[in-house]
Design a protein around this motif. Structure first.
Motif, PDB file in Angstrom:
ATOM      1  N   MET A 134      26.951   5.456  82.347  1.00 40.27           N
ATOM      2  CA  MET A 134      27.330   5.449  80.951  1.00 40.27           C
ATOM      3  C   MET A 134      26.188   5.939  80.067  1.00 40.27           C
ATOM      4  O   MET A 134      26.397   6.693  79.136  1.00 40.27           O
ATOM      5  CB  MET A 134      27.770   4.031  80.571  1.00 40.27           C
ATOM      6  N   LYS A 135      24.981   5.495  80.396  1.00 42.36           N
ATOM      7  CA  LYS A 135      23.824   5.876  79.599  1.00 42.36           C
ATOM      8  C   LYS A 135      23.571   7.385  79.684  1.00 42.36           C
ATOM      9  O   LYS A 135      23.220   8.022  78.698  1.00 42.36           O
ATOM     10  CB  LYS A 135      22.605   5.098  80.088  1.00 42.36           C
ATOM     11  N   SER A 136      23.758   7.968  80.874  1.00 38.70           N
ATOM     12  CA  SER A 136      23.538   9.401  81.030  1.00 38.70           C
ATOM     13  C   SER A 136      24.602  10.203  80.277  1.00 38.70           C
ATOM     14  O   SER A 136      24.316  11.290  79.769  1.00 38.70           O
ATOM     15  CB  SER A 136      23.532   9.791  82.505  1.00 38.70           C
ATOM     16  N   ARG A 137      25.807   9.662  80.206  1.00 38.24           N
ATOM     17  CA  ARG A 137      26.865  10.353  79.468  1.00 38.24           C
ATOM     18  C   ARG A 137      26.548  10.389  77.972  1.00 38.24           C
ATOM     19  O   ARG A 137      26.736  11.419  77.321  1.00 38.24           O
ATOM     20  CB  ARG A 137      28.197   9.664  79.715  1.00 38.24           C
ATOM     21  N   VAL A 138      26.058   9.278  77.442  1.00 36.94           N
ATOM     22  CA  VAL A 138      25.678   9.223  76.032  1.00 36.94           C
ATOM     23  C   VAL A 138      24.534  10.198  75.758  1.00 36.94           C
ATOM     24  O   VAL A 138      24.540  10.912  74.759  1.00 36.94           O
ATOM     25  CB  VAL A 138      25.280   7.781  75.623  1.00 36.94           C
ATOM     26  N   ARG A 139      23.577  10.256  76.676  1.00 38.23           N
ATOM     27  CA  ARG A 139      22.450  11.184  76.518  1.00 38.23           C
ATOM     28  C   ARG A 139      22.921  12.632  76.536  1.00 38.23           C
ATOM     29  O   ARG A 139      22.500  13.455  75.733  1.00 38.23           O
ATOM     30  CB  ARG A 139      21.432  10.954  77.637  1.00 38.23           C
ATOM     31  N   ARG A 140      23.838  12.939  77.458  1.00 36.85           N
ATOM     32  CA  ARG A 140      24.363  14.301  77.567  1.00 36.85           C
ATOM     33  C   ARG A 140      25.126  14.702  76.312  1.00 36.85           C
ATOM     34  O   ARG A 140      24.964  15.810  75.799  1.00 36.85           O
ATOM     35  CB  ARG A 140      25.257  14.395  78.793  1.00 36.85           C
TER      36      ARG A 140
ATOM     37  N   THR B 126      24.767  13.416  73.311  1.00 38.32           N
ATOM     38  CA  THR B 126      23.796  13.525  72.222  1.00 38.32           C
ATOM     39  C   THR B 126      23.043  14.845  72.283  1.00 38.32           C
ATOM     40  O   THR B 126      22.838  15.502  71.256  1.00 38.32           O
ATOM     41  CB  THR B 126      22.809  12.346  72.279  1.00 38.32           C
ATOM     42  N   LEU B 127      22.621  15.237  73.472  1.00 39.72           N
ATOM     43  CA  LEU B 127      21.921  16.512  73.623  1.00 39.72           C
ATOM     44  C   LEU B 127      22.824  17.689  73.289  1.00 39.72           C
ATOM     45  O   LEU B 127      22.380  18.668  72.694  1.00 39.72           O
ATOM     46  CB  LEU B 127      21.366  16.657  75.037  1.00 39.72           C
TER      47      LEU B 127
ATOM     48  N   LEU C  39      23.042  17.830  69.537  1.00 38.47           N
ATOM     49  CA  LEU C  39      21.780  18.339  69.003  1.00 38.47           C
ATOM     50  C   LEU C  39      21.663  19.840  69.223  1.00 38.47           C
ATOM     51  O   LEU C  39      21.205  20.571  68.336  1.00 38.47           O
ATOM     52  CB  LEU C  39      20.611  17.609  69.662  1.00 38.47           C
ATOM     53  N   TYR C  40      22.093  20.321  70.383  1.00 35.98           N
ATOM     54  CA  TYR C  40      22.064  21.742  70.676  1.00 35.98           C
ATOM     55  C   TYR C  40      22.961  22.511  69.708  1.00 35.98           C
ATOM     56  O   TYR C  40      22.560  23.541  69.157  1.00 35.98           O
ATOM     57  CB  TYR C  40      22.502  21.978  72.122  1.00 35.98           C
ATOM     58  N   GLN C  41      24.160  22.008  69.483  1.00 38.35           N
ATOM     59  CA  GLN C  41      25.076  22.658  68.553  1.00 38.35           C
ATOM     60  C   GLN C  41      24.514  22.649  67.132  1.00 38.35           C
ATOM     61  O   GLN C  41      24.629  23.635  66.398  1.00 38.35           O
ATOM     62  CB  GLN C  41      26.439  21.956  68.585  1.00 38.35           C
ATOM     63  N   LEU C  42      23.891  21.544  66.739  1.00 35.04           N
ATOM     64  CA  LEU C  42      23.281  21.446  65.410  1.00 35.04           C
ATOM     65  C   LEU C  42      22.134  22.447  65.258  1.00 35.04           C
ATOM     66  O   LEU C  42      21.991  23.076  64.202  1.00 35.04           O
ATOM     67  CB  LEU C  42      22.778  20.028  65.175  1.00 35.04           C
ATOM     68  N   CYS C  43      21.346  22.615  66.310  1.00 35.53           N
ATOM     69  CA  CYS C  43      20.257  23.601  66.270  1.00 35.53           C
ATOM     70  C   CYS C  43      20.798  25.021  66.142  1.00 35.53           C
ATOM     71  O   CYS C  43      20.220  25.847  65.429  1.00 35.53           O
ATOM     72  CB  CYS C  43      19.385  23.481  67.516  1.00 35.53           C
TER      73      CYS C  43
ATOM     74  N   ILE D  31      15.699  26.027  70.016  1.00 31.40           N
ATOM     75  CA  ILE D  31      17.007  26.163  70.653  1.00 31.40           C
ATOM     76  C   ILE D  31      16.862  26.211  72.174  1.00 31.40           C
ATOM     77  O   ILE D  31      17.625  25.578  72.907  1.00 31.40           O
ATOM     78  CB  ILE D  31      17.749  27.397  70.116  1.00 31.40           C
ATOM     79  N   ALA D  32      15.871  26.930  72.664  1.00 32.88           N
ATOM     80  CA  ALA D  32      15.660  27.023  74.113  1.00 32.88           C
ATOM     81  C   ALA D  32      15.277  25.665  74.703  1.00 32.88           C
ATOM     82  O   ALA D  32      15.766  25.288  75.777  1.00 32.88           O
ATOM     83  CB  ALA D  32      14.580  28.047  74.421  1.00 32.88           C
ATOM     84  N   GLY D  33      14.437  24.934  74.004  1.00 32.13           N
ATOM     85  CA  GLY D  33      14.017  23.618  74.506  1.00 32.13           C
ATOM     86  C   GLY D  33      15.161  22.623  74.568  1.00 32.13           C
ATOM     87  O   GLY D  33      15.330  21.905  75.562  1.00 32.13           O
ATOM     88  N   VAL D  34      15.968  22.585  73.517  1.00 33.49           N
ATOM     89  CA  VAL D  34      17.109  21.669  73.497  1.00 33.49           C
ATOM     90  C   VAL D  34      18.158  22.115  74.512  1.00 33.49           C
ATOM     91  O   VAL D  34      18.753  21.287  75.209  1.00 33.49           O
ATOM     92  CB  VAL D  34      17.709  21.567  72.077  1.00 33.49           C
ATOM     93  N   GLY D  35      18.375  23.411  74.644  1.00 35.56           N
ATOM     94  CA  GLY D  35      19.323  23.918  75.626  1.00 35.56           C
ATOM     95  C   GLY D  35      18.904  23.589  77.042  1.00 35.56           C
ATOM     96  O   GLY D  35      19.728  23.209  77.886  1.00 35.56           O
ATOM     97  N   GLU D  36      17.628  23.709  77.316  1.00 37.61           N
ATOM     98  CA  GLU D  36      17.117  23.379  78.652  1.00 37.61           C
ATOM     99  C   GLU D  36      17.263  21.872  78.931  1.00 37.61           C
ATOM    100  O   GLU D  36      17.638  21.479  80.037  1.00 37.61           O
ATOM    101  CB  GLU D  36      15.649  23.791  78.764  1.00 37.61           C
ATOM    102  N   ALA D  37      16.974  21.048  77.935  1.00 38.81           N
ATOM    103  CA  ALA D  37      17.145  19.607  78.113  1.00 38.81           C
ATOM    104  C   ALA D  37      18.602  19.258  78.382  1.00 38.81           C
ATOM    105  O   ALA D  37      18.902  18.399  79.222  1.00 38.81           O
ATOM    106  CB  ALA D  37      16.642  18.870  76.877  1.00 38.81           C
ATOM    107  N   TYR D  38      19.522  19.925  77.696  1.00 41.99           N
ATOM    108  CA  TYR D  38      20.942  19.684  77.914  1.00 41.99           C
ATOM    109  C   TYR D  38      21.368  20.110  79.320  1.00 41.99           C
ATOM    110  O   TYR D  38      22.086  19.391  80.007  1.00 41.99           O
ATOM    111  CB  TYR D  38      21.779  20.424  76.860  1.00 41.99           C
TER     112      TYR D  38
END
Length: 55
Positions: free
Chosen positions: A1-7, A9-10, A13-17, A44-51
């Motif tokens: 569940m926690k990983s789903r929330v993180r995914r 959220t990321l 955040l990626y879409q917002l960036c 954008i690249a950093g957030v995309g990579e994290a996602y």
């Protein structure tokens, strides 16, 4: 569940960036003409990579 929330959220955040990058396009063009570049692509690249790593 926690990983789903993180995914989710990321993803949000990626879409917002991406939206912020598109909205800042006129500013980026003006800054480039002045000889300054904005590092939006790195954000954008950093957030995309994290996602991608969260999947």
């Amino acid at each position: 569940m926690k990983s789903r929330v993180r995914r989710v959220t990321l993803f949000a955040l990626y879409q917002l960036c991406l939206v912020a990058g598109i909205a800042m396009m006129p500013l980026a063009i003006a800054a480039r003409q002045a000889g300054v570049t904005l590092p939006i692509h790195r954000l954008i690249a950093g957030v995309g990579e994290a996602y991608e790593n969260a999947q």
